[in-house]
Write an enzyme that holds these catalytic residues in place. Structure first.
Site, PDB file in Angstrom:
ATOM      1  N   ASP A 252     -51.653 -28.449 -43.916  1.00  0.00           N
ATOM      2  CA  ASP A 252     -52.816 -29.260 -44.299  1.00  0.00           C
ATOM      3  C   ASP A 252     -52.792 -30.589 -43.559  1.00  0.00           C
ATOM      4  O   ASP A 252     -51.762 -31.008 -43.031  1.00  0.00           O
ATOM      5  CB  ASP A 252     -52.832 -29.490 -45.816  1.00  0.00           C
ATOM      6  CG  ASP A 252     -51.558 -30.152 -46.322  1.00  0.00           C
ATOM      7  OD1 ASP A 252     -50.453 -29.755 -45.863  1.00  0.00           O
ATOM      8  OD2 ASP A 252     -51.655 -31.078 -47.150  1.00  0.00           O
TER       9      ASP A 252
ATOM     10  N   GLU B 185     -49.246 -30.685 -48.670  1.00  0.00           N
ATOM     11  CA  GLU B 185     -48.340 -31.824 -48.503  1.00  0.00           C
ATOM     12  C   GLU B 185     -49.074 -33.154 -48.621  1.00  0.00           C
ATOM     13  O   GLU B 185     -48.613 -34.084 -49.282  1.00  0.00           O
ATOM     14  CB  GLU B 185     -47.623 -31.730 -47.147  1.00  0.00           C
ATOM     15  CG  GLU B 185     -46.385 -32.605 -47.019  1.00  0.00           C
ATOM     16  CD  GLU B 185     -46.651 -34.004 -46.497  1.00  0.00           C
ATOM     17  OE1 GLU B 185     -45.765 -34.865 -46.645  1.00  0.00           O
ATOM     18  OE2 GLU B 185     -47.760 -34.263 -45.943  1.00  0.00           O
TER      19      GLU B 185
END
Lengths: 509, 509
Positions: free
Chosen positions: A133, A198
């Site tokens: 991400d 994350e």
């Protein structure tokens, strides 16, 4: 305190390696496995860049809670799973449940990938942690190119996620794929722990890691994280510590509604005056934190540690220029780095509830909330810090004899992390860096907080290393994020060399 | 200093008026013109509320510089011009040019309305000043109802602009329309000065007033402003002074971009730490302004003035409750009112450029701007205040030895205003209040700044009165602004009575 001295054995090995390296270049014998791997990586670098381009094109933003972005993120995780299966890995895509948003909305958390390649008991098992991400990015924020179209300019590959963290994840995959393509035996068993949340706080990851402690992680020898940057443009680094963070809010409330400064100015304990006094009591002009006792548990600097700072390369002039800062609080490299890495710091982030827009509004905010955080270092204890900060603010507030209400709260607490640099994977990484870059790495810490290192280390009881690939000016989280082609390709080689060094150490340890 | 003693003649008149009032109720003779007007207003109150609802529905926000809002504002001025023409007034819609925004954008300033109704040289001419623009309001700021949908709950008419200033403008129009509807002769010539930029600093107004000094304003006897509040929920007030305002910004800049608190926390002179220290040096916990010399030119309190404060009705308990404030800085009515009206005050409004949203962002803002203002009273001099504040902040900043840049600027300066309470329109207003409300008004000042009073008085050399209609808890500029139906309707009657009293005084003076 970190043990950073090179052992005698290590020095001897380094010497031998240099000797062997010298012999190769002098006599140019048929290339060994590593040379073939390096050649392969050089020859296929455009393919590797192309794959990075495909991954960057997916807007896998986990921060903005929009259903469209969440679909992109799920697609990204699917792409990565396919890629890992293409390497021959067994891939488990572990369902991670749902994210509850404050507004009641629910979004799926992307599955966490647990992948395994090889299970030879004679080989060490190296686990790579990475994330797919990215932070939000829009061209109008000041990007010179479309953030989701990887664009190469002068050897720089611009695009959101190029350095944080898609590039490093792919570098690891590239390294494995080179062995596979050349039909070379992988010197290590490889595991992958790949997540997609994350940037949004690694939701559901800790729970999975705990659950898999005696499953997926039981055979792991070390965990590699490549999610931060060197402190130089050209010299590699190894990271052995990160600061933690205690994020505080302090609210001062007179009433919920705001006041007009004409109608009430002069007769109130104004919440902003109280708050400004509270925030002003936290840190002095030299950056020293004024909360009593806060430095009590900070690990003292050892002589050994001082030498590490002396050995670290940092061009102060270049650093000041690239940071666009006129003058730092400290003039020497050692003081500067110590205050970034091994001393706590306190930053005031802002105020919620006050007037923040352009223009001249004559408001007395009725209820304001200051936000500040303290970067924590070993051996500060989060709950002690919470008590110290709360008691300090309560004391300052009581002296004002204000009729307002004050509420202090620690909104977020993340522990600092420190590794033992005499652990095997640090030695292997140093050797790999010498092989690929012909230099000793900077032994550094990171002043920011990467909670996953501490979580992985504490939960799995396995040793963790941070082995970054990106240069200091990559601009993670910022506009015009990039990774240099050189870092991406040499980084792929570095991981391949690391596999071999881990294997050598495993058989000789 | 204000002259506030009631004259003997005034006391006699009051007595006679009460006597006459008593005679009416005893013998119920055919209603006089005022009784008919009052009946008409009572009977048509739902229509008056409906018109207010239509006006509130227009989001005539002049503060936020958005083209959509500016169009709403122009529409609002058009609605008011139509309404005035409907009364039979001659309406000039005076072009006011353009507003240059700091970002280069240009927005039209709504035209200023100059309207006239009657020009009988035997009658006095009363000019009403009002404004049609409002402060920003969004339901998510804490409104219980949509701010642009007038909503009546228990006799309270909630909506942005209800009390500031659409309600009072309409009350004046309602009073005139009652005479018109009943075909009663208007006892005064009426002028209207209506603008749409009051909340944004009355751009272009002063220039127009200066230009019209010997035109539109030459025949005016007095100017009535109804743009503030009583200090009670039920007892009317007359206002004879307002505080001025010096609005300051102080910017501290390290660089344009923000920093990450992990990557830079500990080595910077953080702009927020500098700014918090600067703002914290301005005022102490007791509300005393710490800028050296700031109290030097404040007019000393006279004995006569003390008596006015003693005579002013203020139920401290009720005031505290209606303000929802636990404890004020002062315990006596006199101290409280003096600190609101005749002493300066300093309020910190907020910070631009820092993190202001919900959540926990770990940012070190690179450039922040604090905003505060000082309410001015006679005989403070604005340029002296500017110098005092700038020198004080420069001194505090220099002591920090920070590498950041500080810039202080006085963004806005507005003079205080004070009237002579023995002027004719104060007597007329007192009589009208006795007639409608059966009580003496509170003789008060307003702690907030209504620059137009000072501008109109200085420029036209005409005498100004502030005749408010709203109750103390109306919440102008705040969430859930309201006007009570009772205040709106009795206020319409008050203006009608005021016309008659002005006419009586004009013939007898």
């Amino acid at each position: 305190s970190p043990a950073v001295a090179h052992s005698q054995a290590e020095s001897l090995l380094a010497f031998l390696l240099l000797l062997v390296g010298g012999m190769f270049s002098a006599s140019t014998p048929p290339p060994g496995p590593l040379e073939k791997i390096f050649q392969y990586i050089d020859l296929h670098q455009d393919e590797f860049v192309q794959t990075l381009k495909e991954w960057v094109a997916v807007e896998s933003d986990s921060v903005q809670p929009a259903p469209r972005l969440r679909r992109e993120l799920l697609h990204m995780v699917g792409l990565a799973a396919d890629r890992l299966r293409g390497l021959g890995a067994r891939v488990a895509s572990v369902d991670a449940g749902f994210q509850q948003l404050p507004d009641g909305q629910t979004l799926p958390i992307p599955p966490i990938l647990l992948a395994e390649l090889g299970s030879d008991p004679k080989k060490p098992t190296v686990c790579f942690y990475g994330h797919l991400d990215v932070q939000p990015a829009r061209q109008e924020d000041g990007w010179l190119t479309d953030p989701y179209t990887l664009t190469e300019v002068d050897g720089k590959l611009y695009g959101r996620g190029t350095t944080d963290n898609k590039g490093p994840v792919l570098a690891w995959i590239n390294a494995v794929s080179a062995f596979k393509a050349l039909d070379e035996d992988l010197p290590v068993n490889i595991k992958f722990l790949i997540e997609g949340m994350e940037e949004a706080g690694s939701l559901a990851l800790e729970e999975l890691v705990r659950k898999e402690k005696s499953g997926f992680f039981s055979s792991v020898d070390c965990i590699v994280i490549s999610d931060n940057l060197w402190i130089s443009q050209r010299k590699p680094a190894l990271i052995y510590g990160t600061r933690g963070n205690s994020y505080f809010t302090v609210e001062v409330k007179c009433r919920d509604q705001d006041f007009h400064s004409g109608t009430f100015g002069g007769i109130l304990n104004e919440p902003m005056a109280d708050l400004v006094a509270l925030l002003g009591s936290l840190v002095d002009a030299s950056g020293h934190i004024l909360v009593p006792g806060i430095y009590e548990h900070v690990a003292p600097v050892t002589e050994e540690e001082k030498r590490v700072y002396e050995d670290t390369d940092l061009d102060m002039e270049e650093y000041r220029n690239s940071s666009q800062v006129k003058r730092f609080l400290f003039d020497t490299k050692e003081e500067l780095l110590m205050h970034l890495w091994r001393y706590p710091s306190l930053s005031i982030h802002g105020i919620e509830g006050a007037f923040h827009e352009p223009g001249a509004k004559t408001v007395i905010p009725g209820r304001v909330m200051g936000k500040f955080s303290i970067r924590l270092v070993p051996h500060m204890d989060m709950s002690v810090v919470e008590t110290q900060v709360t008691q300090h603010l309560e004391y300052i507030f009581s002296k004002r004899n204000s009729s307002n209400q004050m509420t202090v709260s620690m909104a977020l607490g993340l522990h600092p992390w420190i590794a033992n640099v005499s652990d095997r994977q640090y030695l292997a990484a140093k050797r790999a860096i010498r092989t690929v870059f012909g230099t000793e790495p900077d032994m550094i810490r990171d002043g920011s907080t990467i909670p996953i290192a501490k979580i992985l280390q504490d939960t799995t009881q396995k040793s963790v290393i941070m082995l970054p690939l990106g240069a200091v000016d990559d601009g993670e989280h910022s506009q015009n994020e990039k990774i240099n082609r050189w870092n991406y390709i040499e980084g792929s080689k570095l991981f391949a060399a690391f596999f071999l060094e881990m294997a050598k150490l495993h058989s000789s340890w």
